[in-house]
Write an enzyme that holds these catalytic residues in place. Structure first.
Site, PDB file in Angstrom:
ATOM      1  N   SER A 146      40.779  30.654  -8.410  1.00 58.14           N
ATOM      2  CA  SER A 146      40.493  31.525  -9.541  1.00 58.14           C
ATOM      3  C   SER A 146      39.036  31.940  -9.485  1.00 58.14           C
ATOM      4  O   SER A 146      38.183  31.227  -8.739  1.00 58.14           O
ATOM      5  CB  SER A 146      40.495  30.737 -10.805  1.00 58.14           C
ATOM      6  OG  SER A 146      40.072  31.449 -12.002  1.00 58.14           O
ATOM      7  N   TYR A 159      39.721  23.381 -16.228  1.00 57.52           N
ATOM      8  CA  TYR A 159      40.376  24.536 -15.391  1.00 57.52           C
ATOM      9  C   TYR A 159      39.466  24.715 -14.080  1.00 57.52           C
ATOM     10  O   TYR A 159      39.870  24.847 -12.995  1.00 57.52           O
ATOM     11  CB  TYR A 159      40.730  25.602 -16.106  1.00 57.52           C
ATOM     12  CG  TYR A 159      41.310  26.725 -15.541  1.00 57.52           C
ATOM     13  CD1 TYR A 159      42.675  26.782 -14.898  1.00 57.52           C
ATOM     14  CD2 TYR A 159      40.653  27.921 -15.094  1.00 57.52           C
ATOM     15  CE1 TYR A 159      43.289  27.580 -14.273  1.00 57.52           C
ATOM     16  CE2 TYR A 159      41.300  28.978 -14.461  1.00 57.52           C
ATOM     17  CZ  TYR A 159      42.462  28.840 -14.117  1.00 57.52           C
ATOM     18  OH  TYR A 159      43.063  29.712 -13.148  1.00 57.52           O
TER      19      TYR A 159
END
Length: 309
Positions: A146, A159
Protein backbone atom coordinates in the site's frame (compact mmCIF):
# COMPACT_ATOMS: atom_id res chain seq x y z
CA UNK A 1 18.12 -19.84 -15.28
CA UNK A 2 15.79 -18.75 -18.05
CA UNK A 3 13.49 -15.86 -17.23
CA UNK A 4 10.98 -14.90 -19.88
CA UNK A 5 8.10 -13.37 -17.99
CA UNK A 6 7.52 -10.83 -20.73
CA UNK A 7 5.79 -13.65 -22.63
CA UNK A 8 2.89 -14.58 -20.37
CA UNK A 9 0.73 -16.59 -22.74
CA UNK A 10 0.06 -20.14 -21.51
CA UNK A 11 1.73 -19.57 -18.15
CA UNK A 12 -0.10 -19.70 -14.82
CA UNK A 13 -0.77 -17.05 -12.18
CA UNK A 14 -1.99 -17.69 -8.62
CA UNK A 15 -3.80 -14.67 -7.15
CA UNK A 16 -4.89 -14.57 -3.51
CA UNK A 17 -7.82 -12.35 -2.69
CA UNK A 18 -8.44 -12.81 -6.38
CA UNK A 19 -12.22 -12.82 -6.47
CA UNK A 20 -12.90 -9.12 -5.94
CA UNK A 21 -11.33 -5.67 -5.99
CA UNK A 22 -7.63 -5.40 -6.70
CA UNK A 23 -7.11 -9.14 -6.99
CA UNK A 24 -9.89 -9.52 -9.54
CA UNK A 25 -8.52 -6.58 -11.52
CA UNK A 26 -5.09 -8.23 -11.62
CA UNK A 27 -6.61 -11.60 -12.56
CA UNK A 28 -8.54 -9.93 -15.38
CA UNK A 29 -5.40 -8.25 -16.75
CA UNK A 30 -3.35 -11.45 -16.61
CA UNK A 31 -6.14 -13.49 -18.20
CA UNK A 32 -6.18 -10.93 -21.00
CA UNK A 33 -2.54 -11.82 -21.68
CA UNK A 34 -3.47 -15.46 -22.24
CA UNK A 35 -2.50 -16.72 -18.80
CA UNK A 36 -4.21 -19.42 -16.80
CA UNK A 37 -5.40 -17.78 -13.60
CA UNK A 38 -6.10 -19.29 -10.19
CA UNK A 39 -8.33 -17.00 -8.13
CA UNK A 40 -8.00 -17.98 -4.48
CA UNK A 41 -10.38 -16.27 -2.09
CA UNK A 42 -12.01 -16.83 1.29
CA UNK A 43 -15.52 -15.88 0.11
CA UNK A 44 -17.55 -18.35 -1.95
CA UNK A 45 -19.96 -15.65 -3.16
CA UNK A 46 -17.07 -13.61 -4.51
CA UNK A 47 -15.58 -16.67 -6.23
CA UNK A 48 -18.87 -17.34 -8.00
CA UNK A 49 -19.31 -13.77 -9.20
CA UNK A 50 -15.63 -13.47 -10.20
CA UNK A 51 -15.77 -16.60 -12.31
CA UNK A 52 -18.80 -15.21 -14.13
CA UNK A 53 -17.16 -11.80 -14.63
CA UNK A 54 -13.87 -13.23 -15.88
CA UNK A 55 -15.69 -15.59 -18.25
CA UNK A 56 -12.41 -17.38 -18.90
CA UNK A 57 -13.72 -20.91 -19.17
CA UNK A 58 -11.19 -23.58 -18.31
CA UNK A 59 -8.41 -20.97 -18.05
CA UNK A 60 -9.82 -19.83 -14.67
CA UNK A 61 -9.68 -21.98 -11.53
CA UNK A 62 -11.52 -20.67 -8.46
CA UNK A 63 -10.30 -22.06 -5.12
CA UNK A 64 -11.64 -21.22 -1.69
CA UNK A 65 -8.63 -20.34 0.47
CA UNK A 66 -7.97 -18.80 3.84
CA UNK A 67 -4.39 -17.58 3.39
CA UNK A 68 -3.66 -18.03 7.11
CA UNK A 69 -4.21 -21.81 6.73
CA UNK A 70 -0.85 -23.26 5.68
CA UNK A 71 -2.13 -26.74 4.91
CA UNK A 72 -4.92 -25.31 2.79
CA UNK A 73 -2.43 -23.08 0.96
CA UNK A 74 -0.29 -26.09 0.06
CA UNK A 75 -3.37 -28.02 -1.07
CA UNK A 76 -4.44 -25.07 -3.23
CA UNK A 77 -0.98 -24.93 -4.82
CA UNK A 78 -1.16 -28.66 -5.51
CA UNK A 79 -4.59 -28.28 -7.14
CA UNK A 80 -3.33 -25.40 -9.28
CA UNK A 81 -0.39 -27.48 -10.50
CA UNK A 82 -2.61 -30.51 -11.14
CA UNK A 83 -4.89 -28.32 -13.25
CA UNK A 84 -2.45 -26.08 -15.11
CA UNK A 85 1.03 -27.48 -14.50
CA UNK A 86 3.75 -25.06 -13.44
CA UNK A 87 2.97 -21.85 -11.55
CA UNK A 88 4.87 -18.80 -12.80
CA UNK A 89 3.34 -15.79 -11.06
CA UNK A 90 2.29 -15.49 -7.43
CA UNK A 91 0.25 -12.46 -6.45
CA UNK A 92 -0.01 -12.23 -2.67
CA UNK A 93 -2.95 -9.86 -2.64
CA UNK A 94 -5.31 -10.97 0.14
CA UNK A 95 -5.52 -8.31 2.82
CA UNK A 96 -7.62 -6.83 5.61
CA UNK A 97 -7.60 -3.51 7.42
CA UNK A 98 -8.62 -1.74 10.59
CA UNK A 99 -7.96 1.91 11.25
CA UNK A 100 -8.26 4.17 14.27
CA UNK A 101 -6.31 5.42 17.29
CA UNK A 102 -3.53 3.02 18.28
CA UNK A 103 -4.55 2.98 21.94
CA UNK A 104 -7.94 1.53 20.97
CA UNK A 105 -6.39 -1.51 19.30
CA UNK A 106 -6.78 -4.88 21.00
CA UNK A 107 -4.48 -7.86 20.68
CA UNK A 108 -7.18 -9.35 18.45
CA UNK A 109 -6.99 -6.37 16.09
CA UNK A 110 -3.24 -6.76 15.80
CA UNK A 111 -3.35 -10.55 15.47
CA UNK A 112 -6.03 -10.55 12.78
CA UNK A 113 -4.44 -7.97 10.51
CA UNK A 114 -0.90 -9.26 11.05
CA UNK A 115 -2.08 -12.83 10.50
CA UNK A 116 -3.63 -12.10 7.12
CA UNK A 117 -1.44 -9.33 5.70
CA UNK A 118 1.95 -10.57 6.91
CA UNK A 119 1.27 -14.20 7.79
CA UNK A 120 -0.70 -14.82 4.61
CA UNK A 121 2.10 -13.31 2.55
CA UNK A 122 4.68 -15.47 4.33
CA UNK A 123 2.55 -18.54 3.69
CA UNK A 124 2.40 -17.68 0.01
CA UNK A 125 6.15 -17.24 -0.24
CA UNK A 126 7.07 -20.38 1.69
CA UNK A 127 4.52 -22.44 -0.24
CA UNK A 128 5.12 -21.09 -3.73
CA UNK A 129 8.74 -19.91 -3.99
CA UNK A 130 10.25 -23.43 -4.13
CA UNK A 131 7.78 -24.28 -6.89
CA UNK A 132 8.68 -21.17 -8.90
CA UNK A 133 12.38 -21.93 -8.57
CA UNK A 134 12.10 -25.62 -9.34
CA UNK A 135 10.83 -25.47 -12.93
CA UNK A 136 13.58 -23.17 -14.21
CA UNK A 137 11.27 -21.12 -16.46
CA UNK A 138 11.43 -17.96 -14.38
CA UNK A 139 8.76 -16.41 -12.25
CA UNK A 140 7.42 -13.30 -10.61
CA UNK A 141 6.12 -12.59 -7.12
CA UNK A 142 3.95 -9.52 -6.62
CA UNK A 143 2.90 -8.62 -3.09
CA UNK A 144 0.15 -6.08 -2.62
CA UNK A 145 1.35 -3.56 -0.07
CA UNK A 146 0.00 0.00 0.00
CA UNK A 147 1.07 3.59 -0.31
CA UNK A 148 0.63 3.46 3.47
CA UNK A 149 3.93 1.58 3.51
CA UNK A 150 5.69 4.57 1.93
CA UNK A 151 3.61 7.43 3.35
CA UNK A 152 2.36 6.13 6.71
CA UNK A 153 -0.02 8.40 8.56
CA UNK A 154 -1.57 8.52 12.01
CA UNK A 155 -4.51 6.26 12.68
CA UNK A 156 -3.22 3.46 10.44
CA UNK A 157 -0.58 1.91 12.71
CA UNK A 158 -1.57 -1.75 12.34
CA UNK A 159 -2.35 -1.62 8.63
CA UNK A 160 0.67 0.47 7.66
CA UNK A 161 3.00 -1.73 9.71
CA UNK A 162 1.89 -4.83 7.83
CA UNK A 163 2.25 -3.15 4.47
CA UNK A 164 5.71 -1.86 5.35
CA UNK A 165 6.70 -5.43 6.22
CA UNK A 166 5.42 -6.71 2.88
CA UNK A 167 7.30 -4.00 0.99
CA UNK A 168 10.51 -4.83 2.86
CA UNK A 169 10.10 -8.50 1.98
CA UNK A 170 10.11 -7.64 -1.71
CA UNK A 171 13.06 -5.25 -1.35
CA UNK A 172 15.10 -7.97 0.38
CA UNK A 173 14.05 -10.85 -1.85
CA UNK A 174 14.62 -8.97 -5.11
CA UNK A 175 18.46 -8.96 -5.13
CA UNK A 176 18.51 -12.48 -3.70
CA UNK A 177 16.23 -14.08 -6.29
CA UNK A 178 16.54 -12.07 -9.51
CA UNK A 179 19.70 -13.88 -10.59
CA UNK A 180 17.80 -17.14 -10.09
CA UNK A 181 15.03 -16.07 -12.41
CA UNK A 182 12.38 -14.85 -9.98
CA UNK A 183 11.48 -11.15 -9.96
CA UNK A 184 9.90 -9.63 -6.85
CA UNK A 185 7.71 -6.53 -6.83
CA UNK A 186 5.94 -4.50 -4.16
CA UNK A 187 2.61 -3.19 -5.41
CA UNK A 188 1.78 -0.03 -3.46
CA UNK A 189 -1.57 1.37 -4.58
CA UNK A 190 -3.53 4.29 -3.26
CA UNK A 191 -7.30 4.04 -2.88
CA UNK A 192 -8.93 1.44 -5.11
CA UNK A 193 -12.55 0.39 -5.50
CA UNK A 194 -12.32 -2.81 -3.46
CA UNK A 195 -14.05 -4.71 -0.67
CA UNK A 196 -11.31 -4.34 1.93
CA UNK A 197 -13.64 -2.21 4.08
CA UNK A 198 -15.92 -5.26 4.37
CA UNK A 199 -13.11 -7.62 5.34
CA UNK A 200 -14.48 -7.81 8.88
CA UNK A 201 -17.19 -10.13 7.58
CA UNK A 202 -14.58 -12.90 7.36
CA UNK A 203 -12.86 -12.08 10.64
CA UNK A 204 -12.43 -15.25 12.75
CA UNK A 205 -14.64 -15.51 15.81
CA UNK A 206 -11.65 -16.05 18.08
CA UNK A 207 -10.25 -12.67 16.93
CA UNK A 208 -13.55 -10.81 17.01
CA UNK A 209 -12.74 -8.62 20.01
CA UNK A 210 -12.00 -5.24 18.49
CA UNK A 211 -11.33 -1.85 19.97
CA UNK A 212 -12.30 -0.21 16.71
CA UNK A 213 -16.06 -0.76 16.66
CA UNK A 214 -16.88 2.91 17.18
CA UNK A 215 -14.09 4.13 14.89
CA UNK A 216 -15.31 1.76 12.18
CA UNK A 217 -18.87 3.00 12.58
CA UNK A 218 -17.70 6.59 12.16
CA UNK A 219 -15.77 5.60 9.05
CA UNK A 220 -18.81 3.95 7.50
CA UNK A 221 -20.97 6.96 8.34
CA UNK A 222 -18.44 9.32 6.78
CA UNK A 223 -19.72 8.90 3.24
CA UNK A 224 -18.97 6.95 0.10
CA UNK A 225 -15.88 8.08 -1.79
CA UNK A 226 -15.71 5.30 -4.40
CA UNK A 227 -15.98 7.88 -7.18
CA UNK A 228 -12.55 9.18 -6.12
CA UNK A 229 -10.88 5.77 -6.21
CA UNK A 230 -9.17 4.01 -9.11
CA UNK A 231 -11.02 1.04 -10.58
CA UNK A 232 -9.88 -2.55 -10.29
CA UNK A 233 -9.29 -2.61 -14.04
CA UNK A 234 -6.99 0.42 -13.85
CA UNK A 235 -4.85 -1.07 -11.10
CA UNK A 236 -4.90 -4.50 -12.76
CA UNK A 237 -3.41 -3.02 -15.90
CA UNK A 238 -0.87 -1.13 -13.78
CA UNK A 239 0.30 -4.36 -12.15
CA UNK A 240 0.50 -6.05 -15.54
CA UNK A 241 2.72 -3.25 -16.81
CA UNK A 242 4.85 -3.53 -13.68
CA UNK A 243 5.31 -7.24 -14.26
CA UNK A 244 6.24 -6.77 -17.92
CA UNK A 245 8.70 -4.00 -16.99
CA UNK A 246 10.23 -5.90 -14.02
CA UNK A 247 9.50 -2.98 -11.67
CA UNK A 248 10.51 -3.34 -8.03
CA UNK A 249 7.97 -0.74 -6.92
CA UNK A 250 4.63 -0.71 -8.72
CA UNK A 251 2.93 2.55 -7.73
CA UNK A 252 -0.31 4.14 -8.83
CA UNK A 253 -1.47 7.55 -7.60
CA UNK A 254 0.49 10.70 -8.43
CA UNK A 255 -1.06 12.46 -5.44
CA UNK A 256 1.47 10.73 -3.16
CA UNK A 257 4.52 12.25 -4.85
CA UNK A 258 5.13 14.96 -2.26
CA UNK A 259 4.76 12.55 0.66
CA UNK A 260 7.14 10.00 -0.87
CA UNK A 261 9.65 12.74 -1.64
CA UNK A 262 9.43 14.21 1.88
CA UNK A 263 9.97 10.84 3.50
CA UNK A 264 13.05 10.26 1.39
CA UNK A 265 14.36 13.72 2.22
CA UNK A 266 13.67 13.32 5.95
CA UNK A 267 15.54 10.02 6.17
CA UNK A 268 18.40 11.37 4.06
CA UNK A 269 18.81 14.41 6.29
CA UNK A 270 18.74 12.22 9.40
CA UNK A 271 21.86 10.32 8.29
CA UNK A 272 24.74 11.40 10.52
CA UNK A 273 26.99 12.43 7.64
CA UNK A 274 28.93 14.85 9.85
CA UNK A 275 30.59 11.85 11.51
CA UNK A 276 33.73 10.35 9.92
CA UNK A 277 33.31 7.00 8.20
CA UNK A 278 35.14 3.90 9.41
CA UNK A 279 36.70 2.52 6.21
CA UNK A 280 37.21 -0.97 7.65
CA UNK A 281 33.59 -1.18 8.82
CA UNK A 282 32.37 0.07 5.44
CA UNK A 283 34.48 -2.43 3.51
CA UNK A 284 33.74 -5.39 5.79
CA UNK A 285 29.96 -4.91 5.72
CA UNK A 286 29.64 -3.34 2.27
CA UNK A 287 26.59 -5.50 1.49
CA UNK A 288 24.61 -3.70 4.20
CA UNK A 289 24.97 -0.15 2.94
CA UNK A 290 23.27 -0.33 -0.46
CA UNK A 291 20.65 -2.54 -2.02
CA UNK A 292 21.61 -3.08 -5.69
CA UNK A 293 17.98 -3.78 -6.58
CA UNK A 294 17.05 -0.25 -5.46
CA UNK A 295 19.98 1.23 -7.38
CA UNK A 296 18.81 -0.64 -10.47
CA UNK A 297 15.24 0.50 -9.90
CA UNK A 298 16.33 4.14 -10.04
CA UNK A 299 17.83 3.54 -13.48
CA UNK A 300 14.78 1.53 -14.58
CA UNK A 301 12.29 4.20 -13.55
CA UNK A 302 14.31 6.94 -15.22
CA UNK A 303 14.33 4.88 -18.43
CA UNK A 304 10.59 4.16 -18.24
CA UNK A 305 9.78 7.83 -17.63
CA UNK A 306 11.96 8.82 -20.59
CA UNK A 307 10.19 6.26 -22.82
CA UNK A 308 6.79 7.63 -21.79
CA UNK A 309 7.99 11.12 -22.63
Amino acid sequence: MERNMQDLGGKTAFVTGGASGIGLGIAKALLGQGMNVVIADIRDDHLDSARAELDGGDKVLPIRLDVTDREAFAAAADKAEETFGKIHILVNNAGVAVVGPTEMATFADWDWVMGVNVGGTVNGIVTMLPRLLSHGEGGHIVCTASMSALVPVGGTTIYSSTKAAVTSMMECMRPELEARGVICSAFCPGAVQSNIADAGKTRPAELAETGYAEADKRRQDGGNFFHLYQTKEEVGERVLRGILDDELYILTHSEFLEGVRERGEATTLAVQDHLPENPEYKETFAMLFRNPAITEEIARQKRLKAERG
